[in-house]
Design an enzyme around this catalytic site. Structure first.
Site, PDB file in Angstrom:
ATOM      1  N   LYS A   1       0.795  -1.211  -0.131  1.00  0.00           N
ATOM      2  CA  LYS A   1      -0.204  -0.406   0.160  1.00  0.00           C
ATOM      3  C   LYS A   1       1.069   1.488   0.193  1.00  0.00           C
ATOM      4  CE  LYS A   1      -2.477  -1.139   4.026  1.00  0.00           C
ATOM      5  NZ  LYS A   1      -1.714  -2.302   4.598  1.00  0.00           N
TER       6      LYS A   1
ATOM      7  N   ARG B   1     -10.130   1.023   8.002  1.00  0.00           N
ATOM      8  CA  ARG B   1      -9.770  -0.442   8.164  1.00  0.00           C
ATOM      9  C   ARG B   1     -10.104  -1.037   9.199  1.00  0.00           C
ATOM     10  NH1 ARG B   1      -3.443   0.415   7.518  1.00  0.00           N
ATOM     11  NH2 ARG B   1      -2.415  -1.023   8.266  1.00  0.00           N
TER      12      ARG B   1
ATOM     13  N   ARG C   1      11.424  -5.550   5.536  1.00  0.00           N
ATOM     14  CA  ARG C   1      12.029  -4.717   6.254  1.00  0.00           C
ATOM     15  C   ARG C   1      12.126  -3.844   7.242  1.00  0.00           C
ATOM     16  NH1 ARG C   1       6.115  -1.144   5.542  1.00  0.00           N
ATOM     17  NH2 ARG C   1       5.679  -2.635   7.211  1.00  0.00           N
TER      18      ARG C   1
ATOM     19  N   ARG D   1      11.685  -1.264  12.281  1.00  0.00           N
ATOM     20  CA  ARG D   1      10.069  -0.758  12.802  1.00  0.00           C
ATOM     21  C   ARG D   1       9.866  -1.769  13.704  1.00  0.00           C
ATOM     22  NH1 ARG D   1       5.066   0.953   8.054  1.00  0.00           N
ATOM     23  NH2 ARG D   1       4.127  -1.038   9.915  1.00  0.00           N
TER      24      ARG D   1
ATOM     25  N   ARG E   1      -0.718  -9.114  13.369  1.00  0.00           N
ATOM     26  CA  ARG E   1      -1.142  -7.609  12.498  1.00  0.00           C
ATOM     27  C   ARG E   1      -2.133  -8.949  11.913  1.00  0.00           C
ATOM     28  NH1 ARG E   1       4.110  -5.271  10.937  1.00  0.00           N
ATOM     29  NH2 ARG E   1       2.031  -4.146   9.360  1.00  0.00           N
TER      30      ARG E   1
END
Ligand code: B4P
Length: 193
Positions: free
Chosen positions: A14, A89, A128, A134, A145
């Site tokens: 996204k 969401r 990532r 992160r 998640r």
């Protein structure tokens, strides 16, 4: 005005594809993930509250993100259109967004859903995490998640399908090839808008 929701599970592309869409169409980007991370970086009360949920792989409460998007829409005048990235969401967020846009005399034009299998999502997010550090891109939080996505976010696609606005794209492969498919869907929705 053209309003696009870019939809998909965590790691589906996204944020990546939003950047391409902005470069091509000049829409205003509204990413609730980016807005929340900015609040965290500035250590605001909202950010400190949101961090507890994000670090645990949970969605931040609806009223927090709806308030944030409402404020951003109010302060953004003269946009040609918006890309909603990572929002809505939940179905409650979708209903709130429809209402906010209605008050401005506009509506969602299309929802583009990036379809990516779970093993690919996990691979991308772990990669990532290694590079960005992160705090939510680690194995345990990624799994949570994805569970949260299946339970609370997937129904949002059905909500817009019932309005005839759902467009699905296979989100695995070259980023440029996926973007070409996104462009086709945008052009089709623009022609119908
Ligand atoms: P977000 O910031 O929205 O993050 P995300 O879904 O994990 O990432 P995104 O989908 O944008 O990443 P991308 O695939 O581009 O949310 C983070 C957290 O914030 C949520 O878990 C939640 O707690 C909270 N939150 C945000 N919005 C909320 C809301 N509305 N309500 C409640 N809570 C909310 O990138 C992933 C990786 O894949 C990148 O490294 C990229 O380079 C790579 N990639 C992309 N496309 C690829 C391709 N085609 N091939 C290979 N790799 C690719």
């Amino acid at each position: 005005m053209f309003n696009l929701i870019l939809f998909g599970p965590p790691g589906s592309g996204k944020g990546t594809q939003s950047a391409n869409i902005i470069d091509t169409y000049g829409f205003k980007h509204l990413s609730t993930g980016d807005l929340l991370r900015d609040e965290i970086a500035r250590a605001t009360a909202l950010g400190l509250e949101a961090k507890k949920y994000m670090d645990n792989g949970q969605l931040v409460p609806d009223e927090v993100v709806i308030g944030m998007i409402g404020a951003k829409l109010d302060e953004t005048q003269d946009a040609k259109g918006f890309i909603f990235d990572g929002f809505p969401r939940t179905t409650a967020q979708a209903e709130a967004l429809d209402k906010l846009l209605q008050e401005k005399g506009t509506k969602i034009s299309v929802l583009i859903s990036l379809e990516v299998p779970e093993d690919e999502l996990k691979k991308r997010l772990l990669l990532r995490g290694e590079a960005s550090g992160r705090s939510d891109d680690n194995e345990e939080v990624i799994a949570k998640r994805i569970v949260e996505y299946r339970a609370k976010t997937e129904p949002v696609a059905l909500y817009y399908k019932e309005q005839g606005k759902l467009e699905q794209i296979h989100g695995v492969g070259e980023i440029s090839e996926i973007f070409a498919q996104i462009k086709n869907k945008i052009e089709k929705a623009m022609a119908a808008n």
